[in-house]
Design an enzyme around this catalytic site. Structure first.
Site, short mmCIF file in Angstrom:
data_model
loop_
_atom_site.label_atom_id
_atom_site.label_comp_id
_atom_site.label_asym_id
_atom_site.label_seq_id
_atom_site.Cartn_x
_atom_site.Cartn_y
_atom_site.Cartn_z
NE ARG A 171 8.12 -6.24 4.29
CZ ARG A 171 7.09 -5.55 3.83
NH1 ARG A 171 6.57 -4.58 4.56
NH2 ARG A 171 6.57 -5.79 2.65
N GLY B 252 4.87 -5.28 -0.93
CA GLY B 252 5.98 -4.35 -1.07
C GLY B 252 7.21 -4.91 -1.76
CB THR C 90 -1.41 0.14 -1.23
OG1 THR C 90 -1.75 -0.85 -0.25
CG2 THR C 90 -2.52 0.20 -2.27
N GLY C 91 0.34 -2.58 -1.49
CA GLY C 91 0.34 -3.99 -1.89
C GLY C 91 1.58 -4.69 -1.40
CG ASP D 56 5.76 -0.78 -1.49
OD1 ASP D 56 5.39 -1.38 -0.45
OD2 ASP D 56 4.97 -0.20 -2.25
CB THR E 82 -0.54 0.76 3.07
OG1 THR E 82 0.21 -0.28 3.68
CG2 THR E 82 0.40 1.81 2.52
#
Ligand code: ASP
Length: 452
Positions: free
Chosen positions: A345, A371, A368-369, A348, A317
């Site tokens: 889907r 979500g 980032t990560g 975040d 991302t």
């Protein structure tokens, strides 16, 4: 795939005709003269700029992404020195990352579980708290610019799906065909699998890296996949598997049963077995990997999965935050989301307050990560609120949220953030995060791991 392609091509064709007919320029709600005029800011001498190219699991280095970030930091620094607006700098740097094909955003977006690209992005400015976002869009070149159009030229904050694609392309956003996306022909399985089973194709990589595109989170979170298999470090001489049965703790779903299996390959054939399941992999050198999974309740699945190492190049991302010489903050984030995610889907990244936030009174954040955790913890806004209402410093607020709120609950990822004074932080609880920053005083630098 053929049906999808022709559906998309028809749509694209009609949108192109419309776009040409309208001259790409019908912007009914135009409300940002500063953008149009490129107004410069000279009120203060300090500025700051940070970028990320995604949270990283595993130890693989990402020199190509770091080099790309560095270039963007140099360009952004020059622009901010001249007095360019933070909002334009974050949009353009994220758009450049989207176009590079190096990241899981724009051109390099990974596909969902049915092989389609669905992109999410958002942008926000901290002076008036204006924001724009798009989710699950499929036909635009630069989702971040689509988000900017939502912000500048519509009365809305977020637009989603096919209708958003259609509207935005009709209002000046650059359209692209499915073939533009590097991973648009990507499919995670060449045979149909039962709905409750997801098998991730193997490549010689770590589980963490595979998890980034594997959809293991998206699948578990969808609540429909009871068996998750991550193939870790698989090759012709040996391999390791992690097999999870049932939901993952912290996700609030059914009682978690997680089984970890580590097994070795012998003569290209592997069998992993517990009371609950028996799993076998057979490498077929030319075609990929034949996978058979039988579970104790009598369920059975087998399929031929092709190795697609190219997928791994597409993770990451992207996001940007900046403080300009007007004292204005801005943030932007863009992603293809998790590979093999359930269609529809949304993570975040396009959620204002979760993956992106900017408020001149506190901070600009891009996350980032994982979500789903970032949404439930409203991570970006939580950091801003701790600073604004709780009197915490940027480092205290970000540390608290990333390490004390998210991590104990299983939420993995990180943020880049700049506060109103120009303080920069790039913090993550994963193995690494591709990121870099610069300020009026500090030259651009980019790295992935703390030890770099
Ligand atoms: N946060 C993104 C999402 O959940 C993924 C990522 O940052 O790697 O869609």
């Amino acid at each position: 795939m053929q049906i999808h392609l022709s559906k998309h091509l028809c749509r694209l064709f009609s949108l192109l005709i419309l776009a040409i007919a309208t001259g790409f320029s019908v912007l009914p709600f135009s409300s940002d003269p500063a953008h149009a005029l490129g107004r410069l800011c000279k009120h203060q001498s300090n500025f700051a700029f940070a970028l990320h190219g995604g949270a990283v699991w595993g130890s693989a280095k990402h020199p190509d992404k770091e080099a790309f970030l560095l270039d963007q930091l140099v360009t952004g620094r020059e622009r901010l020195t001249r007095g360019d607006k933070a909002l334009n700098v974050v949009e353009d740097s994220v758009a450049a990352m989207e176009n590079s094909g190096l990241f899981n955003a724009g051109k390099g977006s990974v596909a969902n579980s049915i092989g389609e690209i669905e992109m999410d992005a958002s942008i926000m400015e901290g002076k008036h708290l204006r924001a724009g976002a798009v989710a699950s869009i499929q036909a635009v070149k630069n989702p971040v610019s689509a988000a900017r159009v939502v912000m500048d030229d519509t009365p809305h904050v977020m637009m989603v799906g096919e209708s958003a694609d259609d509207y935005l392309i009709n209002h000046g956003v650059h359209p692209v065909a499915p073939s533009y996306f590097l991973n648009s022909d990507q499919n995670f399985s060449d045979v149909s699998l039962p709905k409750d089973v997801q098998i991730i194709p193997a490549t010689v990589k770590t589980a963490g890296e595979i998890a980034q595109f594997s959809g293991v989170w998206g699948g578990v979170l969808g609540g429909r996949l009871n068996h998750i298999v991550i193939v870790e470090q698989i090759d012709r001489n040996g391999g390791q598997l992690i097999v999870a049965l049932g939901a993952n703790e912290g996700l609030g779903l059914s009682k978690p049963i997680t089984v970890r299996v580590r097994a070795k390959f012998l003569n290209e054939y592997l069998i992993a077995e517990t009371d609950d399941f028996r799993l076998s992999y057979h490498i077929q050198p030319s075609d990929g990997l034949e996978v058979r999974l039988s579970v104790s309740d009598g369920g059975r699945v087998s399929g031929l999965l092709k190795n697609r190492p190219s997928l791994l190049k597409s993770t990451g991302t992207v996001g940007a935050v900046a403080l300009d010489k007007c004292g204005d903050l801005a943030a932007a984030t863009s992603t293809g989301g998790f590979g093999a995610k359930l269609p529809g889907r949304v993570g975040d990244s396009p959620i204002i307050g979760a993956g992106t936030y900017a408020d001149n009174r506190s901070v600009a954040v891009s996350a980032t990560g994982h979500g789903e955790y970032f949404i439930r913890h409203a991570v970006a806004h939580e950091i801003a609120a701790r600073i604004r209402h709780g009197g915490e410093s940027l480092v205290q607020a970000a540390y608290r949220v990333i390490f004390k709120e998210l991590k104990p609950r299983g939420g993995e990822g990180g943020v880049i953030a700049i506060d109103k004074t120009g303080e920069v932080i790039m913090l993550f609880n994963t193995d690494g995060m591709v990121r870099g920053s610069t300020t009026d005083k500090l030259s651009p630098a980019a790295e992935t791991f703390y030890s770099d």
